[in-house]
Design a protein around this motif. Structure first.
Motif, PDB file in Angstrom:
ATOM      1  N   TRP A  51      -2.980  -0.027  -4.923  1.00 35.74           N
ATOM      2  CA  TRP A  51      -1.820  -0.672  -4.334  1.00 35.74           C
ATOM      3  C   TRP A  51      -0.743  -0.847  -5.395  1.00 35.74           C
ATOM      4  N   ILE A  52       0.469  -1.101  -4.943  1.00 34.91           N
ATOM      5  CA  ILE A  52       1.527  -1.553  -5.838  1.00 34.91           C
ATOM      6  C   ILE A  52       1.325  -3.062  -5.920  1.00 34.91           C
ATOM      7  N   PRO A  53       1.010  -3.587  -7.097  1.00 35.79           N
ATOM      8  CA  PRO A  53       0.644  -5.008  -7.211  1.00 35.79           C
ATOM      9  C   PRO A  53       1.774  -5.949  -6.784  1.00 35.79           C
ATOM     10  N   ALA A 110      -0.235   3.604   6.727  1.00 34.99           N
ATOM     11  CA  ALA A 110      -1.113   4.480   5.931  1.00 34.99           C
ATOM     12  C   ALA A 110      -2.440   3.782   5.640  1.00 34.99           C
ATOM     13  N   PHE A 111      -2.386   2.469   5.372  1.00 34.96           N
ATOM     14  CA  PHE A 111      -3.600   1.692   5.141  1.00 34.96           C
ATOM     15  C   PHE A 111      -4.456   1.673   6.411  1.00 34.96           C
ATOM     16  N   PHE A 162       0.860  -1.183   0.000  1.00 31.72           N
ATOM     17  CA  PHE A 162       0.000   0.000   0.000  1.00 31.72           C
ATOM     18  C   PHE A 162       0.900   1.238   0.000  1.00 31.72           C
ATOM     19  N   PRO A 163       0.611   2.235  -0.848  1.00 30.09           N
ATOM     20  CA  PRO A 163       1.434   3.446  -0.851  1.00 30.09           C
ATOM     21  C   PRO A 163       1.482   4.064   0.549  1.00 30.09           C
ATOM     22  N   ILE A 172      -8.398   3.055   7.148  1.00 31.77           N
ATOM     23  CA  ILE A 172      -9.471   2.219   7.715  1.00 31.77           C
ATOM     24  C   ILE A 172     -10.046   2.886   8.954  1.00 31.77           C
ATOM     25  N   ILE A 173      -9.177   3.340   9.852  1.00 32.32           N
ATOM     26  CA  ILE A 173      -9.636   3.989  11.087  1.00 32.32           C
ATOM     27  C   ILE A 173     -10.439   5.248  10.764  1.00 32.32           C
TER      28      ILE A 173
END
Length: 140
Positions: free
Chosen positions: A117-119, A53-54, A47-48, A58-59
């Protein structure tokens, strides 16, 4: 109230990766007189900004007031989703959850995240990969 409650001690135990179920098994390769399993190089999706950061997204998307109104103070859930070859988060679903309201809110929070996302990669090629995201919180 959403962010002030001793919120979401989200024990995100990290994201667990399961390679795509229908990925090709590594073939045997003859090395001298021995056969050995050909190893593959895998790179998991990122995730960038990283996992923190992800979690922040979510929060920020998670509405605890609905749960507080239903007197739900503690819960656990595990969401599962795929990251496709283009970096999209797809096929969101719940693997397990303690309460229907928690399931609904967790899926809602995840569905609001549109960041690509970066795959993941396998042998240098982008591949679809499965992700698991645990959630545990305590509103007490």
């Amino acid at each position: 109230m959403k962010k002030y409650i001793a919120f979401l001690l989200i024990l995100f135990c990290g994201i667990f990766i399961d390679a795509q179920k229908d990925s090709i098994q590594s073939p045997d390769v003859k090395v001298g007189s021995d056969y050995r399993k050909k190893t593959s190089v895998e790179k998991t999706p990122e995730f960038p900004g990283g996992h923190s950061a992800f979690m922040k997204l979510i929060i920020g998307n998670f509405n605890t007031s609905r749960l507080a109104k239903q007197n739900i103070a503690k819960a656990r859930a595990i969401a599962v989703f795929d990251i496709d070859k283009e970096g999209n988060m797809i096929d969101l679903r719940m693997e397990s959850y303690d309460n229907e309201a928690v399931k609904t809110e967790f899926l809602s929070a995840l569905n609001k995240i549109k960041t690509k996302w970066i795959p993941g990669e396998k042998n240098g090629e982008k591949v679809k990969m499965r992700m698991r995201q645990p959630l545990q919180f305590n509103l007490d």
